[in-house]
Design an enzyme around this catalytic site. Sequence first.
Site, PDB file in Angstrom:
ATOM      1  N   ASP A  61       0.790  -1.245   0.000  1.00  0.00           N
ATOM      2  CA  ASP A  61       0.000   0.000   0.000  1.00  0.00           C
ATOM      3  C   ASP A  61       0.818   1.289   0.000  1.00  0.00           C
ATOM      4  OD1 ASP A  61      -2.047  -1.810   0.158  1.00  0.00           O
ATOM      5  OD2 ASP A  61      -2.785  -1.172   2.114  1.00  0.00           O
ATOM      6  N   LYS A 104      -5.728  -5.672  -3.684  1.00  0.00           N
ATOM      7  CA  LYS A 104      -6.451  -6.179  -2.520  1.00  0.00           C
ATOM      8  C   LYS A 104      -7.566  -5.208  -2.164  1.00  0.00           C
ATOM      9  CE  LYS A 104      -3.552  -4.284   1.237  1.00  0.00           C
ATOM     10  NZ  LYS A 104      -4.507  -3.418   1.929  1.00  0.00           N
ATOM     11  N   CYS A 133      -2.448  -2.492   7.656  1.00  0.00           N
ATOM     12  CA  CYS A 133      -2.323  -3.414   6.521  1.00  0.00           C
ATOM     13  C   CYS A 133      -1.032  -4.221   6.540  1.00  0.00           C
ATOM     14  CB  CYS A 133      -2.448  -2.638   5.221  1.00  0.00           C
ATOM     15  SG  CYS A 133      -4.092  -1.911   4.989  1.00  0.00           S
TER      16      CYS A 133
END
Length: 205
Positions: free
Chosen positions: A16, A110, A143
């Site tokens: 991310d 995702k 995450c």
Amino acid sequence: MKEHLNPEDTALVIVDVQNDFCHEDGACARRGSDVTAAQAIISQLQALIDTAHGNGVPVVFIQMTLNDKTVSDAWSKRMEENPIAVCEKGSWGTEFYKLSPASEDIVVEKHRYSAFIGTELDMILGNLKRKSLVITGVATNVCVESTARDGFMMDYHVTLVQDACAGYDAELHDATCKNITNNFGLVLNAADIIEYWSSPVPMVG
């Protein structure tokens, strides 16, 4: 360290590192989060990527995307007090922040905190015959930690790179590093991994 870092068994996972999570104009900054720590890890990430490329270690970029087909009621209500949209599929916010996957790199989309939930990541790693993960990215306690925990529970050797991941709260970042050390794997600095991968003779450890 050999079990965790052997280049023939390891993949570098970058979670991310996207505009909405790292850029000063991204969604998290607009919510009031301090993104300076996320911005500060780019040089370490690039050094890890370059070293991985030079040593045959696959690089996997994880990219959060969301749309009306992937946002559930539970997900949409998780932050009701600050409902700024994050990583809307196709938006500038989903683009990678100051990093660009090379042609040989892998991008996995995702839709939840963990990169293993609802994705092909485990299948890809299995096909690559990778059993160890070096995990980096944003945010450390959300995450990144979710991915590390799920990776360990799926029997991967997990290494968290403490100066190549970042969050918006230093105490939470440090808590994740301690939690990984105590329960889920190794916590190392980028320089430790670069030195190991760059050593002409594998170091004992």
